[in-house]
Design an enzyme around this catalytic site. Structure first.
Site, PDB file in Angstrom:
ATOM      1  N   GLU A  33      -1.105  -8.256   5.753  1.00  0.00           N
ATOM      2  CA  GLU A  33      -0.832  -8.316   7.200  1.00  0.00           C
ATOM      3  C   GLU A  33      -2.101  -8.125   8.030  1.00  0.00           C
ATOM      4  O   GLU A  33      -2.080  -8.315   9.238  1.00  0.00           O
ATOM      5  CB  GLU A  33       0.248  -7.284   7.577  1.00  0.00           C
ATOM      6  CG  GLU A  33      -0.181  -5.826   7.616  1.00  0.00           C
ATOM      7  CD  GLU A  33      -0.398  -5.198   6.230  1.00  0.00           C
ATOM      8  OE1 GLU A  33      -0.294  -5.899   5.207  1.00  0.00           O
ATOM      9  OE2 GLU A  33      -0.714  -3.990   6.188  1.00  0.00           O
ATOM     10  N   HIS A  61      -3.438  -5.212   1.854  1.00  0.00           N
ATOM     11  CA  HIS A  61      -2.779  -5.429   3.155  1.00  0.00           C
ATOM     12  C   HIS A  61      -2.834  -6.891   3.612  1.00  0.00           C
ATOM     13  O   HIS A  61      -3.674  -7.225   4.463  1.00  0.00           O
ATOM     14  CB  HIS A  61      -3.492  -4.585   4.221  1.00  0.00           C
ATOM     15  CG  HIS A  61      -3.297  -3.116   4.067  1.00  0.00           C
ATOM     16  ND1 HIS A  61      -2.334  -2.413   4.727  1.00  0.00           N
ATOM     17  CD2 HIS A  61      -3.956  -2.218   3.295  1.00  0.00           C
ATOM     18  CE1 HIS A  61      -2.392  -1.133   4.392  1.00  0.00           C
ATOM     19  NE2 HIS A  61      -3.380  -0.992   3.522  1.00  0.00           N
ATOM     20  N   CYS A  79       0.829  -1.214   0.000  1.00  0.00           N
ATOM     21  CA  CYS A  79       0.000   0.000   0.000  1.00  0.00           C
ATOM     22  C   CYS A  79       0.866   1.269   0.000  1.00  0.00           C
ATOM     23  O   CYS A  79       1.512   1.548  -1.005  1.00  0.00           O
ATOM     24  CB  CYS A  79      -1.001  -0.077   1.152  1.00  0.00           C
ATOM     25  SG  CYS A  79      -2.436   0.938   0.819  1.00  0.00           S
TER      26      CYS A  79
HETATM   27  N1  GLN Z   1      -3.309   5.976  -0.258  1.00  0.00           N
HETATM   28  C1  GLN Z   1      -2.515   5.996   0.947  1.00  0.00           C
HETATM   29  C2  GLN Z   1      -1.287   6.879   0.781  1.00  0.00           C
HETATM   30  O1  GLN Z   1      -1.224   7.708  -0.010  1.00  0.00           O
HETATM   31  C3  GLN Z   1      -2.049   4.606   1.322  1.00  0.00           C
HETATM   32  C4  GLN Z   1      -3.080   3.940   2.141  1.00  0.00           C
HETATM   33  C5  GLN Z   1      -2.597   2.721   2.884  1.00  0.00           C
HETATM   34  O2  GLN Z   1      -1.387   2.456   3.015  1.00  0.00           O
HETATM   35  N2  GLN Z   1      -3.523   2.003   3.449  1.00  0.00           N
HETATM   36  O3  GLN Z   1      -0.349   6.790   1.493  1.00  0.00           O
END
Ligand code: GLN
Length: 208
Positions: free
Chosen positions: A185, A183, A81
């Site tokens: 995790e 995610h 992410c």
């Molecule tokens: N879109 C988020 C960002 O810009 C990331 C979101 C996440 O890691 N759950 O950092």
């Protein structure tokens, strides 16, 4: 050969959950906050959280250059992410000015691809690299990969929320670099962590 040791960047975000998953696999896991802590690692996870905040803390703590050297030196790295956003060579829809903060993975990510329409959703993904059972993926204000360079392998796609006849890339691998928009995790499924440990072992045996 001794057991592998994997670090999780612990500046912000859900690093504790990654550490817990690695420990469930009996892998030695360490929180990383200082550049010198990279020295005794075989692999590094950059967790989810908020990429702008994580980037600012990394800059303040003098970690950006050491992290670039780590990734560009071909060391095994997995970004989930926000971590995926930091590894991308190009990012759109972000506050960091469009350049890579760490870079090394030749893809373009749209930072809040799924963030505008819905804050979070779950989807069952086909991931041939993990076997026949689908992976139940949790997306939270998630980015998507909108373009990949040659040689970047797509591991999973997900239907676009705006137009579900289309799909976008949600997981890729290029050599020692793994990136997932979701995610693992936050689930009970250890297969992505096991897959990354395999990558770490593969690259450790290559570098002797
Ligand atoms: N879109 C988020 C960002 O810009 C990331 C979101 C996440 O890691 N759950 O950092």
């Amino acid at each position: 050969m001794s057991e592998v040791r994997i670090g999780v960047l612990a500046l912000q975000g859900d690093f504790r959950e990654h550490i817990a998953m690695l420990r469930r696999l009996d892998v030695e896991a360490a929180e990383v906050r200082l550049a010198q802590q990279l020295n005794d690692l075989d692999g590094l996870i950059i967790p989810g959280g908020e990429s702008t905040s994580m980037g600012l803390v990394a800059e303040r703590w003098g970690l950006v250059e050491p992290l670039r050297r780590w990734v560009h030196g071909g060391r095994p790295t997995w970004g989930t992410c926000a971590g995926m956003i930091l590894l991308a060579e190009q990012a759109t829809g972000q506050k960091l000015g469009g350049q890579a903060l760490i870079g090394g993975l030749d893809v373009t990510v749209n930072r809040n691809y799924f963030g505008r329409q819905v804050d979070s959703f779950e989807a069952d993904l086909d991931v041939p690299a993990l076997g026949d059972t689908q992976f139940h993926a949790v997306f939270i204000r998630a980015p998507a990969i909108t373009a990949v360079a040659e040689g970047v392998e797509t591991l999973a796609t997900v239907a676009s929320r705006a137009d579900d006849s289309k799909s976008v890339i949600a997981a890729v691998r290029k050599g020692p670099i793994l990136a997932t928009a979701f995610h693992p995790e936050l689930t009970d499924d250890l297969r992505w962590h096991r897959y990354f440990v395999q990558i770490v072992n593969e690259f450790r045996s290559c570098s002797g």
